[in-house]
Design a protein around this motif. Sequence first.
Motif, PDB file in Angstrom:
ATOM      1  N   SER A 130       0.823  -1.222   0.000  1.00  0.00           N
ATOM      2  CA  SER A 130       0.000   0.000   0.000  1.00  0.00           C
ATOM      3  C   SER A 130       0.846   1.256   0.000  1.00  0.00           C
ATOM      4  O   SER A 130       0.359   2.344  -0.362  1.00  0.00           O
ATOM      5  CB  SER A 130      -0.947   0.016   1.215  1.00  0.00           C
ATOM      6  OG  SER A 130      -0.265   0.359   2.409  1.00  0.00           O
ATOM      7  N   ASP A 132       3.129   1.806  -2.011  1.00  0.00           N
ATOM      8  CA  ASP A 132       3.362   2.070  -3.431  1.00  0.00           C
ATOM      9  C   ASP A 132       2.022   2.404  -4.069  1.00  0.00           C
ATOM     10  O   ASP A 132       1.124   1.553  -4.132  1.00  0.00           O
ATOM     11  CB  ASP A 132       3.977   0.820  -4.082  1.00  0.00           C
ATOM     12  CG  ASP A 132       4.344   1.026  -5.544  1.00  0.00           C
ATOM     13  OD1 ASP A 132       3.869   2.008  -6.160  1.00  0.00           O
ATOM     14  OD2 ASP A 132       5.096   0.184  -6.081  1.00  0.00           O
ATOM     15  N   ARG A 133       1.853   3.627  -4.546  1.00  0.00           N
ATOM     16  CA  ARG A 133       0.553   4.065  -5.069  1.00  0.00           C
ATOM     17  C   ARG A 133       0.167   3.321  -6.351  1.00  0.00           C
ATOM     18  O   ARG A 133      -0.970   3.459  -6.831  1.00  0.00           O
ATOM     19  CB  ARG A 133       0.579   5.573  -5.338  1.00  0.00           C
ATOM     20  CG  ARG A 133       0.818   6.426  -4.115  1.00  0.00           C
ATOM     21  CD  ARG A 133      -0.160   6.181  -2.998  1.00  0.00           C
ATOM     22  NE  ARG A 133      -1.539   6.453  -3.368  1.00  0.00           N
ATOM     23  CZ  ARG A 133      -2.577   6.395  -2.540  1.00  0.00           C
ATOM     24  NH1 ARG A 133      -2.382   6.043  -1.285  1.00  0.00           N
ATOM     25  NH2 ARG A 133      -3.795   6.661  -2.964  1.00  0.00           N
ATOM     26  N   THR A 136      -3.851  -0.035  -6.333  1.00  0.00           N
ATOM     27  CA  THR A 136      -5.055   0.731  -6.007  1.00  0.00           C
ATOM     28  C   THR A 136      -6.002  -0.009  -5.079  1.00  0.00           C
ATOM     29  O   THR A 136      -6.710   0.610  -4.279  1.00  0.00           O
ATOM     30  CB  THR A 136      -5.805   1.104  -7.289  1.00  0.00           C
ATOM     31  OG1 THR A 136      -6.139  -0.103  -8.012  1.00  0.00           O
ATOM     32  CG2 THR A 136      -4.950   2.002  -8.173  1.00  0.00           C
ATOM     33  N   ARG A 163      -8.646   1.126   0.377  1.00  0.00           N
ATOM     34  CA  ARG A 163      -7.665   0.414  -0.461  1.00  0.00           C
ATOM     35  C   ARG A 163      -7.311  -0.960   0.057  1.00  0.00           C
ATOM     36  O   ARG A 163      -6.949  -1.843  -0.727  1.00  0.00           O
ATOM     37  CB  ARG A 163      -6.365   1.230  -0.570  1.00  0.00           C
ATOM     38  CG  ARG A 163      -6.481   2.511  -1.383  1.00  0.00           C
ATOM     39  CD  ARG A 163      -5.138   3.232  -1.417  1.00  0.00           C
ATOM     40  NE  ARG A 163      -4.107   2.433  -2.084  1.00  0.00           N
ATOM     41  CZ  ARG A 163      -2.816   2.465  -1.745  1.00  0.00           C
ATOM     42  NH1 ARG A 163      -2.408   3.218  -0.735  1.00  0.00           N
ATOM     43  NH2 ARG A 163      -1.945   1.726  -2.418  1.00  0.00           N
TER      44      ARG A 163
END
Length: 287
Positions: A130, A132-133, A136, A163
């Motif tokens: 999470s 790391d964007r 999603t 998320r």
Amino acid sequence: MKFEPDVTPASRLDLSRAYTIDLARSLRRLAFKNVRRTNDVVDSEYNSGEWDRVLNQRAWLGRTLEEFLIGQSTAPRLAKVDGRIVRITARDYYRYRIGALSELIAKHAGEATSLLELGAGYGANLFSLSLDRHWTKLRGFDIAPNGIEAGRQIASHFKLDDRVSFDRIDLTDAGDPRFSELAGGTVFTYFCIEQIPYAVESVIENIARAKPARVVNIEPGVDMLNLSQPRDLASRVYIRSMDYQTRLFKLLDTLDAQGRIRVLARERMGFAPTLHNDGLLYAWEPR
């Protein structure tokens, strides 16, 4: 971006001592404990053990998510980093692991930006991802109530409910309704199937029947080990002493040969927190 830690290559003396200690501990387990990885053993180690501790200690409070994930230990250890055995602090290893895990999963997940983890526990892998964007949606399934509850509390505390989510699944039960959520998704396991060595065939059958788009299994195994190497020998004896599974990758190769699945990738993991129990990775898709 993957953190590049400051490391020192392990010396021959370091390795010799570490392999000797590791082998001795594994042989002692084999001789005196004779572990059989039953449901009760797994529950004791995880739901009533590690996940219960995480839930009750609530160590995520008063920290950032990254601080919680990497922990506070500055103790040195021998670990595998980018395929090399090095001396590194625990904190630096787990900080490095966050980026290394995301990079590895992205390499084998195709175009997917959402993932489902089977055997997620309290979500250490999902919360790492999470950060790391690119990812999603992250959904975790486990059979352990304490792991699920801890994951939900952590997601809520860090306002990640939109998320990161958690629910229950029994991978050995073909009738579990949560298998329907795997359809068309990208699924991964990370040292999960190791815990159910006597149900490997049925679990893979249940996963394949659910028709995910892709599966990435990261599990211990003996298939790529070279037993003439001390480190690989230590891994083999450790796996045997813990009664972890040793059939998964042979099974996947058999299913591939039969045309039931298509194996996309096979590789050894480039990182591990200890000298033993290397992860092997197979990426595959049902036909």
